[in-house]
Motif scaffolding. Structure first.
Motif, short mmCIF file in Angstrom:
data_model
loop_
_atom_site.label_atom_id
_atom_site.label_comp_id
_atom_site.label_asym_id
_atom_site.label_seq_id
_atom_site.Cartn_x
_atom_site.Cartn_y
_atom_site.Cartn_z
N VAL A 67 -15.41 30.98 59.00
CA VAL A 67 -14.03 30.85 58.51
C VAL A 67 -13.13 30.30 59.62
O VAL A 67 -13.42 30.46 60.80
CB VAL A 67 -13.45 32.17 57.96
N PHE A 68 -12.04 29.68 59.22
CA PHE A 68 -11.02 29.11 60.12
C PHE A 68 -11.61 28.22 61.22
O PHE A 68 -11.24 28.38 62.39
CB PHE A 68 -10.20 30.23 60.79
N PRO A 69 -12.51 27.28 60.89
CA PRO A 69 -12.92 26.36 61.96
C PRO A 69 -11.72 25.52 62.39
O PRO A 69 -10.96 25.06 61.55
CB PRO A 69 -14.00 25.48 61.28
N GLU A 112 -16.92 38.25 64.36
CA GLU A 112 -16.79 37.78 65.75
C GLU A 112 -16.20 36.38 65.76
O GLU A 112 -16.30 35.62 64.80
CB GLU A 112 -18.16 37.76 66.45
N PRO A 113 -15.57 36.03 66.90
CA PRO A 113 -15.12 34.65 67.07
C PRO A 113 -16.24 33.83 67.72
O PRO A 113 -17.13 34.39 68.34
CB PRO A 113 -13.96 34.79 68.06
N VAL A 127 -10.74 41.44 65.18
CA VAL A 127 -11.51 40.34 65.78
C VAL A 127 -10.61 39.13 66.04
O VAL A 127 -10.77 38.41 67.02
CB VAL A 127 -12.68 39.95 64.84
N LEU A 128 -9.60 38.96 65.18
CA LEU A 128 -8.74 37.78 65.27
C LEU A 128 -8.05 37.68 66.62
O LEU A 128 -8.00 36.61 67.22
CB LEU A 128 -7.70 37.83 64.14
N ALA A 129 -7.51 38.79 67.11
CA ALA A 129 -6.71 38.69 68.34
C ALA A 129 -6.89 39.89 69.27
O ALA A 129 -6.17 40.01 70.26
CB ALA A 129 -5.24 38.53 67.98
N GLY A 130 -7.80 40.80 68.94
CA GLY A 130 -8.02 41.96 69.81
C GLY A 130 -7.12 43.14 69.50
O GLY A 130 -7.41 44.27 69.86
N GLU A 131 -6.00 42.88 68.82
CA GLU A 131 -5.11 43.94 68.36
C GLU A 131 -4.37 43.38 67.14
O GLU A 131 -4.34 42.17 66.94
CB GLU A 131 -4.10 44.33 69.45
N PRO A 132 -3.77 44.26 66.32
CA PRO A 132 -3.03 43.75 65.16
C PRO A 132 -1.80 42.95 65.62
O PRO A 132 -1.00 43.46 66.40
CB PRO A 132 -2.59 45.03 64.44
N TYR A 145 -14.33 31.49 63.37
CA TYR A 145 -14.69 32.91 63.27
C TYR A 145 -15.85 33.05 62.31
O TYR A 145 -16.06 32.21 61.44
CB TYR A 145 -13.51 33.74 62.77
N LEU A 146 -16.58 34.15 62.46
CA LEU A 146 -17.65 34.48 61.51
C LEU A 146 -17.25 35.73 60.76
O LEU A 146 -16.52 36.58 61.28
CB LEU A 146 -18.97 34.72 62.26
#
Ligand SMILES: [Zn+2]
Length: 292
Positions: free
Chosen positions: A270-272, A224-225, A156-161, A286-287
């Motif tokens: 998380v990470f607002p 999800e973001p 979810v963070l970036a679409g890929e590792p 992110y959620l």
């Protein structure tokens, strides 16, 4: 005893062979605790206060240019911790500093058994670990005090590792990011230095006896973001100020322009991002939801 093998990448060899452990600080240059912890470990090894009996330790200042200016990246919106796609060393270099730097660090991650990348959050947060949920990872993160462990199996963070821990995992090691707290807060430097030393002791690199504090971890997964649109986004009262704010299913978390943003599950934010790190089309937070 410590040898600089590339810019801001230092290596120390133990007397006998053993595990290879890498500690990184300053992957994001404004997150100062990790920067200080790396310097502290380096001077302890150089002075002989920390004696390596086996294995190899790498200490890395992730993004020296960003550290110099105390910013997240060398330029706004560049991010070293999004610069490690699994195929990095097969891809064409982009010429961007973060890509060049990732290529210097990648071979170290590839040969490490364990990589701990020290981060901090831009808004207040309790310390937590970002890593895969596995018993192997738990053996490492048990030395870094935290209640919560956040994984991202769906990228979810970036679409890929693309992070240091994901790159390490993809190459056979155990990688994790430890979020030590808020970026401006240096109060935990000594404690986190000791956490890293305890890991070295447990893995047999350094003489000593350590017992982990018994801690039941709560496991979370990114879901999800929240993407910033042209309409702007305002958090609802009580949200967007810190990581790990709890919400229940059906709560309005904020508004995209006039449109309420509501999700159909219980979870946490998380990470607002702080306003200066927000960008249209990119995540502003992110959620995640608890899975165990
Ligand atoms: Zn960071």
């Amino acid at each position: 005893m410590m040898q600089q093998i590339k810019p801001c990448i230092w290596e120390a060899q133990g007397q006998a062979s053993g595990k290879t452990i890498t500690i990184i600080g300053g992957t994001h240059g404004n997150e100062r605790t990790g920067v200080e912890v790396v310097l502290k470990l380096k001077s302890m090894i150089e002075s002989g206060e920390l004696f390596l009996k086996t294995g190899t330790v790498y200490l890395i200042h992730g993004n020296p240019r960003a550290i110099e200016i105390s910013e997240r990246g060398s330029e706004p919106f560049l991010d070293l911790n999004r610069s490690f796609p699994i195929s990095l060393l097969m891809n064409e270099p982009t010429g961007v500093y973060e890509d060049t730097r990732a290529r210097e660090i990648a071979p170290i991650l590839q040969k490490s058994d364990i990589v701990v990348d020290l981060h901090a959050t831009n808004k207040p947060s309790e310390p937590f670990v970002a890593s895969m949920h596995s018993p192997y990872h738990e053996e490492v993160y048990q030395w870094f005090p935290c209640q919560k462990v956040l994984s991202d199996p769906g990228a979810v963070l970036a679409g890929e590792p693309v992070t240091t821990d994901e790159y390490t995992d993809a190459h056979g090691g155990i990688g994790l990011c430890y979020e030590t707290g808020q970026a401006s807060d240096l109060a935990r430097v000594d404690e986190v230095t000791q956490n890293a030393i305890n890991l070295l002791i447990d893995q047999g690199l350094v003489e000593g006896v350590v017992t982990p504090s018994i801690c039941e971890h709560e496991l979370y997964e990114l879901t999800e973001p929240i993407i910033l649109t042209q309409n702007g986004f305002t958090f609802a009262e009580g949200f967007g100020e810190r990581s790990w704010e709890l919400f229940t299913q059906g709560t309005t978390l904020g508004h995209h322009g006039p449109t309420p943003f509501v999700v159909g599950y219980d979870g946490v934010i998380v990470f607002p991002k702080v306003p200066e790190h927000r960008k249209v089309g990119k995540p502003l937070a992110y959620l995640a939801k608890r899975v165990k």
